[in-house]
Scaffold this active site. Structure first.
Site, PDB file in Angstrom:
ATOM      1  N   ARG A 122       0.835  -1.208   0.000  1.00 23.67           N
ATOM      2  CA  ARG A 122       0.000   0.000   0.000  1.00 23.67           C
ATOM      3  C   ARG A 122       0.865   1.250   0.000  1.00 23.67           C
ATOM      4  O   ARG A 122       0.562   2.221  -0.698  1.00 23.67           O
ATOM      5  CB  ARG A 122      -0.933   0.003   1.223  1.00 23.67           C
ATOM      6  CG  ARG A 122      -2.118  -0.922   1.112  1.00 23.67           C
ATOM      7  CD  ARG A 122      -2.953  -0.897   2.376  1.00 23.67           C
ATOM      8  NE  ARG A 122      -3.602   0.389   2.583  1.00 23.67           N
ATOM      9  CZ  ARG A 122      -4.262   0.729   3.687  1.00 23.67           C
ATOM     10  NH1 ARG A 122      -4.323  -0.134   4.700  1.00 23.67           N
ATOM     11  NH2 ARG A 122      -4.834   1.898   3.800  1.00 23.67           N
ATOM     12  N   CYS A 124      -1.181   6.205   9.144  1.00 24.43           N
ATOM     13  CA  CYS A 124      -1.556   4.904   8.583  1.00 24.43           C
ATOM     14  C   CYS A 124      -2.721   5.141   7.637  1.00 24.43           C
ATOM     15  O   CYS A 124      -2.774   6.164   6.959  1.00 24.43           O
ATOM     16  CB  CYS A 124      -1.902   3.906   9.691  1.00 24.43           C
ATOM     17  SG  CYS A 124      -3.286   4.408  10.750  1.00 24.43           S
TER      18      CYS A 124
END
Length: 243
Positions: free
Chosen positions: A142, A202
């Site tokens: 990611r 995050c």
């Protein structure tokens, strides 16, 4: 998850609903509520700021550090995370109960401590100056933009200048946070010097709290970017890097 809590929990434990104890007016996931809402919601669980509070979850370490961080941000003075969660408790022979627990309400006068928090402007300044490390707790695929974001409308990739330190690297296979020496080695390998006070980020501000917890174990402060990629990745005026 409430059904899992109702089926089995440490006797006397109350259920901390991460979604409910979040800002209902925000279009970002899991963001901090107002101090008034947090105090009301936590007081309804029978918790006061001077209570010794132990946070745990039913599964590998994931969201319990977010609850720990929220409680700390709003003034709880004695908060800990049960390393390994409910499974560690039962492996050690701890008893469990079932059903909901409804303690008498308490007074929790919440006051937000801004030292624990970073906003979009603080992250932009940190990246522009290159003096404050920004640690991204998402997985490597990611971070590099090789995997699509799970939330619609978000660009793939990462903040230019951010350092990838996936939260999963800090957690053992048994779901426990790694020991101090391992944690220090991981932060050292990420290039975090001894004097830095990093900003953690995050996808939505949950697993970034695992990095904050790990740094706290090492006696080091950190700030958490509450908007995280849910905010940065959807904007059109924030730079994104692939690879």
């Amino acid at each position: 998850m409430r059904p899992a809590y109702v089926r089995s929990h440490i006797p006397g434990a109350v259920f901390f609903d991460l979604e409910a104890v979040s800002d209902p007016t925000s279009d970002l996931p899991h963001t901090l509520p107002s101090a008034a809402q947090f105090g009301r919601d936590i007081g309804a669980l029978g918790l006061g700021p001077d209570d010794r509070i132990v946070v745990y979850e039913n599964g590998p370490m994931f969201s319990a550090p977010r609850a720990w961080w929220m409680l700390t941000v709003f003034g709880a003075r004695k908060v800990q995370v049960l390393n390994g969660g409910l499974s560690a408790w039962t492996r050690a022979g701890g008893a469990t109960g079932s059903g909901a627990v409804h303690p008498p309400p308490a007074t929790f006068e919440a006051r937000l401590d801004p030292e624990f928090l970073a906003d979009l402007a603080a992250v932009q300044e940190a990246l522009d100056s290159a003096r404050v490390p920004v640690l991204d707790a998402r997985g490597a695929a990611r971070f590099r933009g090789e995997s699509p974001e799970p939330r619609p409308g978000l660009r793939a990739g990462h903040m230019p200048g951010a350092i990838n330190l996936p939260y999963a690297a800090l957690v053992n296979k048994d779901g426990r946070l790694r020991d101090r020496d391992d944690l220090k080695a991981l932060f050292d390998a990420a290039g975090l010097d001894d004097g830095a006070v990093p900003i953690t980020t995050c996808g939505s501000g949950v697993t970034a709290a695992i990095l904050v917890l790990a740094l706290s174990v090492l006696g080091r402060p950190a700030r958490l970017y509450d908007g995280s990629w849910a905010e940065w990745g959807r904007r059109t005026d924030t730079p994104v890097q692939i690879g």
